[in-house]
Design an enzyme around this catalytic site. Structure first.
Site, mmCIF file in Angstrom:
data_model
loop_
_atom_site.group_PDB
_atom_site.id
_atom_site.type_symbol
_atom_site.label_atom_id
_atom_site.label_comp_id
_atom_site.label_asym_id
_atom_site.label_seq_id
_atom_site.Cartn_x
_atom_site.Cartn_y
_atom_site.Cartn_z
ATOM 1 C CG ASP A 77 -2.080 -0.959 1.120
ATOM 2 O OD1 ASP A 77 -2.358 -1.455 0.013
ATOM 3 O OD2 ASP A 77 -2.698 -1.228 2.161
ATOM 4 C CG ASP B 249 -1.389 -3.790 4.165
ATOM 5 O OD1 ASP B 249 -1.157 -3.715 2.940
ATOM 6 O OD2 ASP B 249 -2.344 -4.442 4.627
#
Length: 194
Positions: free
Chosen positions: A79, A92
């Site tokens: 991410d 994340d």
């Protein structure tokens, strides 16, 4: 919605590396981030049972993922990668519902979710990918100096205040990542797309 997002961005994150650093995402310069870092690992070169043992040796019993379900290539996206004071973290986002109150998103509750959803395996592969990228890009790369670790942000538990509520941080030891690097096979056959 904007107020909640500001709380998430203001929540202090504490590094777990050799030289811990404290920061909030709102304070990280955009130039010190990589969003959606993609990577590819050649799964057919891995001993998946050995990989799972390595993860379990560090983090304890995990939700099982059958080795027979892995073949060919494993593609993933981290991410967010952030750099603060020369250290790098993978971040994340998790929207799991663990409890009705933000204060119930304790380290114990988050650790249980990490085990139940194979997030420890995920973070191990993410940190392996980040380790390989840093080794390629930083001439003086040293895991213990440059790797901050992983922040798993359980968004429903983040309230913008100091403490571990909603934030699960960990930095596995160098030996574990180096063992994963060996298990994962030749880095030349694997690819980072940053």
């Amino acid at each position: 919605m904007a107020g909640w997002l500001n709380q998430v961005l203001a929540t202090p994150l504490h590094g777990q590396g050799v030289t811990p650093v404290r920061f909030a995402l709102r304070d990280v310069d955009r130039h010190d981030t990589i969003r959606e870092l993609s990577y590819t690992l050649a799964v057919d070169q891995m001993d998946l049972d050995q990989l799972m043992r390595c993860v379990q040796d560090e983090f304890g019993p995990q939700a099982g993922i059958a080795a027979s379900t892995w073949n060919g290539f494993l593609n993933g996206f981290i991410d967010l990668v952030v750099r603060v004071d020369g250290q790098y973290w993978m971040v994340d986002w998790k929207s799991n519902w663990l409890a009705p109150r933000a204060g119930d998103y304790t380290r114990t509750a988050m650790a249980e979710a990490m085990r139940d959803h194979a997030y420890y395996l995920q973070l191990s592969l993410y940190l392996l990918a980040l380790h390989r990228m840093l080794r390629l890009r930083l001439p003086d790369y040293d895991y213990d100096t440059h790797m901050g670790g992983a922040h798993y942000l359980f968004l429903r538990g983040m309230d913008g205040r100091e403490g571990d509520t909603g934030v699960y941080s960990v930095c596995p030891p160098r030996q574990m990542i180096e063992q994963l690097d060996e298990i994962a096979g030749c880095p030349a056959s694997n690819r980072l797309n940053a």
